[in-house]
Design an enzyme around this catalytic site. Sequence first.
Site, PDB file in Angstrom:
ATOM      1  N   LYS B  45       0.867  -1.178   0.000  1.00  0.00           N
ATOM      2  CA  LYS B  45       0.000   0.000   0.000  1.00  0.00           C
ATOM      3  C   LYS B  45       0.907   1.232   0.000  1.00  0.00           C
ATOM      4  O   LYS B  45       2.026   1.193   0.499  1.00  0.00           O
ATOM      5  CB  LYS B  45      -0.883  -0.025   1.254  1.00  0.00           C
ATOM      6  N   ASN B  69     -13.666   3.114  -4.076  1.00  0.00           N
ATOM      7  CA  ASN B  69     -12.989   3.367  -2.805  1.00  0.00           C
ATOM      8  C   ASN B  69     -12.456   4.777  -2.774  1.00  0.00           C
ATOM      9  O   ASN B  69     -12.095   5.353  -3.803  1.00  0.00           O
ATOM     10  CB  ASN B  69     -11.846   2.364  -2.568  1.00  0.00           C
ATOM     11  N   CYS B 129      -3.512   8.496  -7.748  1.00  0.00           N
ATOM     12  CA  CYS B 129      -4.594   8.265  -6.789  1.00  0.00           C
ATOM     13  C   CYS B 129      -5.640   9.364  -6.949  1.00  0.00           C
ATOM     14  O   CYS B 129      -5.320  10.539  -6.799  1.00  0.00           O
ATOM     15  CB  CYS B 129      -4.083   8.247  -5.355  1.00  0.00           C
TER      16      CYS B 129
END
Lengths: 258, 301
Positions: B45, B69, B129
């Site tokens: 992660k 998410n 992201c």
Amino acid sequence: MKSREYAKVIRQEKIAPDVYSLWIEAPQIAAEAKAGQFLSLYSADKSRMLPRPISICEIDPDRGYIRLVYRVVGAGTEEFSGLCEGGRIQVLGPLGNGFPLKEGKAFLIGGGIGIPPMVQTAKELSAIEDRSSIQIIAGYRSEQFLAEELKHYGELYIATEDGCAGTKGTVLDAIREHALEADVIYACGPKPMLRAVKAYAGEKGIECWISMEERMACGIGACLACTCQSTEVDNHTHVKNKRVCKDGPVFLSTEVEL
Amino acid sequence: MKNTKVTLAGVELKNPVMTASGTFGSGAEYSEFYDLGALGAVVTKGVANVPWPGNPTPRIAETASGMLNAIGLQNPGIDVFIERDIPYLKRFDTKIIVNVCGKTVGDYCQVVERLASEPVDLLEINVSCPNVKEGGIAFGQSPHALEEITKEVKKHAKQPIIMKLSPNVTDITEMARAAESGGADALSLINTLTGMKIDIYKRSFALANRTGGLSGPAIKPVAVRMVYQTAQAVKLPVIGMGGICTAEDAIEFILAGASAVSVGTANFADPYAAKKVAEGIEAYMDQQGVEDIRDLIGAVG
């Protein structure tokens, strides 16, 4: 090594509107599980990728059975409600920490679909405490379920929102009406109820354990979806976010922000 | 003798299967299900220079054949990561790929410098992201910004760097070329597609962050197309991901041009998913009479 397994469906019945009671055979899980833990249930329909976390209602280690009582809230739980005797479902567990059972006079407070874990909690407490010390306060919107099982292990007090049974109002209204007292509290239910129970425990200085709920993905502590705000730095990320699935779902009420 | 080994920027993986960043933690939780040595690599992660608390909850929502998410890159920061997560992963016979995130170019450089002396094999730079306000995708949607950050990070990195690309762009090949020009050693794609879900009864957003990243089989055809286009456009090795659940899915990506593949959301649907994909690739090779996995890379058409 942990393992995910197919559990055999023993039986299933509807016990209230949208509320189902499912007995499954899962010997390994039944041997390890304790009150306050949960299972991840996987959908047979692969378009629903995420497991559903369902709390354990009852454990029968002798027969290797687990009872799950859940509410149908969407397509996944709708699918589970169609399971019949002889069917099978993929499950993983037991997951989470569970309630740490203490001696003394206890409140077991359940609200709505937070009531089921109180059956096993009462069952386990009944091994170490007198019946009079096991005070179960169950809050329903209206229709009741699991009342017989709960009465079997302790003194049951009911609160209903519409006043159709027991005290009209909340679980705390029922506690006040009956002038009940306790040394320790175990609670599971919707957030407003947990918030009120936490405040009550704080005022009275009672040790209070609450079971939290949050949307989960992995269910095993890896994805960090189901965090809750904690008062102290957590031991995973070293911020103030505890994982409901792994560090919980049961927390000391003073440990979490609600 | 059948060969499943692939090489990424000089690093040899025993098989082409790795984990997609953010779905596998640093491996510890999944190592309770199987020996991580079954995988070509574990991709951790994202880790930043300091701890990040992430976004408010709810952070996830299920969607048809996938999920949204918006975790927001919650991570313990590089100090804890080096002390705890790297030694843990070293216990397994697999390669370690560290996903690196940051808010500024300086943050990324600080993390890769800290990792220089650590026993990690590759660095994956997360410039894609969609769930954080600063950094992340801000570097991944402009070819110029992407080339610049790639150059900067490359200067400070000791290990080869993989730039992880966002699918939320008009032309993926333009981004791939920018990363190549900046000195990237490999590319990984796709990160999640920005999406939204609304609860029609509460009339509110399903995620506290309102938007989130869509992943899972729902995005697989988009991912296969982008991997194909990217592999055609650059000389760098490509790591393909986006909805891989089975070995068949993985083979599709490899045929499209991926040298390795990552299993992500499928880990939630099945904790053994990545291991099963690795085993299934071998079974496919046996069944199809493929001697060397490398013969399949880009072998479509």
